[in-house]
Motif scaffolding. Structure first.
Motif: not given
Length: 379
Positions: A168-173, A202-209, A249-262
């Protein structure tokens, strides 16, 4: 906020992951909606425009809450991503039913980004099997404009990812992988980035920490990082590491409180990739963490030739190391073991120790496999 160019879109380099939203009473399926609402508002005010959810997050509640909160904003002001839950075999034949349900739960008419969720050894054959119609249906939805960009997330190894991409690689963006300075070598995330680069995906990242494991280090490691960048907090190093890869291009962070988000939004006000010396430093810290906490198998495979049960000993030890590092949050080892034949599991070791006689690292292999089997609740 830093932005990345992707097919004419400006995506916030930091995306809001919605797998670890604040919860009530410690119950994962009871999302604290009021706090989440404040966090989404802060995201929107400070430039985050990418929001990631999935069918199974928070016991199925994440899509509902994210949809309810984002409906208060103009649809053109955010990009929404979700995924088909092929990690669960009971879903394989329900792609149409689930996709339609997801649109309703999220209260949208289309997904900006949509993924084959968690491509791994356990489900890759099902994803590739035409009888389930997963690929055909998702391609149809892309043609119909209900999926703007199609990609995949993966926790499988490079061979598994290659198998998926050959089909399926030809269809994966874009491809979403677990990438951080610990897993750069530990899970060969380096090789996975190179694989996606080879496919021009293109690379999207999960679990950066790594689920928070890289947010707090030993005193010695912290001191080394402070000496190199006095104004940088420990969690920021994990993000600066990722800013060093042009294909991310995009790094996802599962932030669970405002402190982490800020704190994370503040980090993404600037692009400050690591230089060569800093990269050597952070990878050296990861090497030290790995050496102190895992079985020192080098994957030479001398042991395999001596095993009367023909167990993939290096592969099993690799999974055991993952289970050790991940602790109570481990899901990769059980998932990978589910794809291995019953007569090739760690508990199948008969303790003959023939493998140990040729192990250059003098590992007590039979004892380690017994520990692994016990950790997995198999003995």
């Amino acid at each position: 906020m830093i932005y990345s160019d992707f097919n004419g879109k400006k995506l916030s380099a930091l995306g809001m992951g919605n797998m670890r939203l604040p919860v009530l009473n410690g119950q994962d399926n009871q999302i604290d909606v009021e706090t989440s609402k404040k966090m989404i508002a802060y995201c929107m005010e400070h430039g985050i425009n990418y929001y990631d959810t999935a069918y199974g997050y928070h016991g199925g509640q994440s899509e509902l809450v994210v949809g309810e909160l984002l409906k208060n904003y103009d649809r053109s002001s955010f990009y929404l991503a979700s995924k088909f839950p092929g990690y669960d075999a009971s879903n394989w034949g329900k792609v149409k039913e689930i996709f339609e349900d997801q649109l309703k739960k999220c209260q949208v008419e289309y997904f900006d980004f949509y993924m084959f969720h968690n491509v791994c050894e356990m489900n890759v054959d099902a994803y590739l099997d035409p009888k389930y119609g997963i690929y055909d249906y998702l391609i149809e939805q892309k043609k119909n404009g209900r999926i703007k960009h199609l990609g995949f997330s993966a926790h499988g190894d490079i061979d598994c990812m290659t198998k998926f991409l050959n089909a399926y690689g030809k269809d994966m963006e874009f491809g979403q992988i677990e990438l951080n300075y610990f897993d750069y070598k530990f899970q060969d995330a380096k090789g996975k980035v190179e694989l996606l680069d080879k496919w021009n995906i293109t690379v999207w990242v999960m679990e950066p920490v790594r689920g928070g494991q890289l947010a707090k280090l030993s005193d010695d490691a912290t001191a080394k990082l402070k000496a190199a960048r006095p104004d940088e907090d420990v969690p920021a190093w994990a993000f600066r590491f990722l800013q060093s890869f042009p294909s991310v291009k995009v790094t996802l962070s599962g932030m669970s409180n405002m402190e982490q988000l800020v704190a994370n939004i503040k980090t993404y006000e600037e692009n400050k990739p690591l230089n060569d010396a800093e990269m050597k430093l952070i990878l050296g810290i990861a090497d030290d963490m790995i050496s102190k906490n895992t079985v020192p198998c080098t994957g030479c495979h001398y042991c395999v030739s001596k095993c009367p049960k023909q167990l993939d000993i290096p592969g099993l030890i690799k999974l055991y190391n993952e289970a050790i590092i991940a602790g109570s949050g481990d899901f990769i080892a059980p998932m990978a073991l589910a794809a291995i034949d019953k007569d090739k599991q760690p508990e199948c070791c008969i303790g003959c120790k023939s493998c140990e006689k040729v192990c250059p690292q003098t590992i007590h292999i039979s004892e380690e496999l017994k520990k692994f089997a016990k950790k997995m609740g198999r003995v």
